[in-house]
Design a protein around this motif. Sequence first.
Motif, mmCIF file in Angstrom:
data_model
loop_
_atom_site.group_PDB
_atom_site.id
_atom_site.type_symbol
_atom_site.label_atom_id
_atom_site.label_comp_id
_atom_site.label_asym_id
_atom_site.label_seq_id
_atom_site.Cartn_x
_atom_site.Cartn_y
_atom_site.Cartn_z
ATOM 1 N N GLU A 1 53.080 72.916 50.345
ATOM 2 C CA GLU A 1 52.024 71.981 50.441
ATOM 3 C C GLU A 1 51.131 72.581 51.854
ATOM 4 O O GLU A 1 51.424 73.774 51.850
ATOM 5 N N GLU A 2 50.087 71.994 52.081
ATOM 6 C CA GLU A 2 49.317 72.506 53.283
ATOM 7 C C GLU A 2 50.280 72.776 54.505
ATOM 8 O O GLU A 2 50.080 72.003 55.379
ATOM 9 N N SER A 3 51.182 73.748 54.281
ATOM 10 C CA SER A 3 52.319 73.567 55.222
ATOM 11 C C SER A 3 52.132 73.683 56.794
ATOM 12 O O SER A 3 52.428 72.752 57.374
ATOM 13 N N LYS A 4 51.310 74.597 57.206
ATOM 14 C CA LYS A 4 50.996 74.745 58.497
ATOM 15 C C LYS A 4 50.469 73.616 59.117
ATOM 16 O O LYS A 4 50.789 73.056 60.262
ATOM 17 N N SER A 5 49.154 73.228 58.497
ATOM 18 C CA SER A 5 48.453 71.978 58.887
ATOM 19 C C SER A 5 49.481 70.758 58.926
ATOM 20 O O SER A 5 49.371 69.834 59.931
ATOM 21 N N LEU A 6 49.833 70.430 57.940
ATOM 22 C CA LEU A 6 50.805 69.232 57.805
ATOM 23 C C LEU A 6 51.927 69.009 58.712
ATOM 24 O O LEU A 6 52.242 68.160 59.361
ATOM 25 N N SER A 7 52.550 70.235 58.923
ATOM 26 C CA SER A 7 53.624 70.483 59.842
ATOM 27 C C SER A 7 53.110 70.115 61.308
ATOM 28 O O SER A 7 53.762 69.270 62.206
ATOM 29 N N LEU A 8 52.013 70.497 61.716
ATOM 30 C CA LEU A 8 51.448 70.297 63.020
ATOM 31 C C LEU A 8 51.048 68.896 63.115
ATOM 32 O O LEU A 8 51.153 68.352 64.186
ATOM 33 N N ILE A 9 50.445 68.502 61.925
ATOM 34 C CA ILE A 9 50.118 66.847 62.124
ATOM 35 C C ILE A 9 51.391 66.070 62.412
ATOM 36 O O ILE A 9 51.486 65.022 63.115
ATOM 37 N N GLU A 10 52.263 66.429 61.563
ATOM 38 C CA GLU A 10 53.839 65.731 61.718
ATOM 39 C C GLU A 10 54.234 65.630 63.016
ATOM 40 O O GLU A 10 54.536 64.693 63.777
ATOM 41 N N GLU A 11 54.143 66.947 63.898
ATOM 42 C CA GLU A 11 54.795 67.108 65.106
ATOM 43 C C GLU A 11 53.957 66.313 66.017
ATOM 44 O O GLU A 11 54.522 65.789 67.049
ATOM 45 N N GLU A 12 52.705 66.435 66.077
ATOM 46 C CA GLU A 12 51.668 65.830 67.025
ATOM 47 C C GLU A 12 51.832 64.182 66.836
ATOM 48 O O GLU A 12 51.901 63.473 67.746
ATOM 49 N N LEU A 13 51.953 63.730 65.538
ATOM 50 C CA LEU A 13 52.318 62.414 65.349
ATOM 51 C C LEU A 13 53.517 61.898 65.909
ATOM 52 O O LEU A 13 53.593 60.836 66.677
ATOM 53 N N GLU A 14 54.375 62.452 65.747
ATOM 54 C CA GLU A 14 55.892 62.122 66.315
ATOM 55 C C GLU A 14 55.698 61.996 67.793
ATOM 56 O O GLU A 14 56.176 61.227 68.704
ATOM 57 N N HIS B 1 56.783 52.919 60.779
ATOM 58 C CA HIS B 1 56.420 53.164 59.484
ATOM 59 C C HIS B 1 56.010 54.896 59.602
ATOM 60 O O HIS B 1 55.854 55.586 58.852
ATOM 61 N N SER B 2 55.270 55.085 60.904
ATOM 62 C CA SER B 2 54.763 56.475 61.076
ATOM 63 C C SER B 2 55.670 57.231 61.336
ATOM 64 O O SER B 2 55.530 58.510 60.763
ATOM 65 N N LEU B 3 56.729 57.063 61.944
ATOM 66 C CA LEU B 3 57.951 57.856 62.142
ATOM 67 C C LEU B 3 58.737 58.096 60.616
ATOM 68 O O LEU B 3 58.940 59.125 60.398
ATOM 69 N N LEU B 4 58.489 57.058 59.817
ATOM 70 C CA LEU B 4 59.226 57.337 58.600
ATOM 71 C C LEU B 4 58.289 58.365 57.873
ATOM 72 O O LEU B 4 59.073 59.386 57.232
ATOM 73 N N LEU B 5 57.093 58.639 57.936
ATOM 74 C CA LEU B 5 56.172 59.538 57.286
ATOM 75 C C LEU B 5 56.700 60.778 57.974
ATOM 76 O O LEU B 5 56.954 61.655 57.140
ATOM 77 N N CYS B 6 56.754 60.858 59.248
ATOM 78 C CA CYS B 6 57.211 62.188 59.973
ATOM 79 C C CYS B 6 58.468 62.589 59.203
ATOM 80 O O CYS B 6 58.464 63.932 58.908
ATOM 81 N N TRP B 7 59.188 61.664 59.297
ATOM 82 C CA TRP B 7 60.793 62.072 58.734
ATOM 83 C C TRP B 7 60.727 62.584 56.871
ATOM 84 O O TRP B 7 61.122 63.665 57.005
#
Length: 97
Positions: free
Chosen positions: A39-52, A21-27
């Motif tokens: 969106e909060e592009s830089k922060s959200l992008s970093l969160i997505e990368e770290e989470l994955e 489910h978390s990887l689905l969110l990243c996708w």
Amino acid sequence: MKTKLIKRNKALQRVSREHHHSLLLCWKIRSGFSKGIAEESKSLSLIEEELEQHIRFEERILFNKIQRTATEEELKAISKIHYDEKFNDNTDDTFWV
């Protein structure tokens, strides 16, 4: 490229479903960015990368080591603290529609 499925010990299967489910969110986040949605592009992008990266580490390395070394008692303890929750996929947000 086809990904090799890893057979998970039953005690780790719930956590793997949570990871799915978390990887689905990243996708979805990557998909939103690819559509040019602001969106909060830089922060959200970093969160997505770290989470994955975190999930991939657990799935590919940590869980395999746990399966090789954990005792039955330890696996039971893992399964007691993780339980199935209903996954509610937010399909209405314009970020990933």
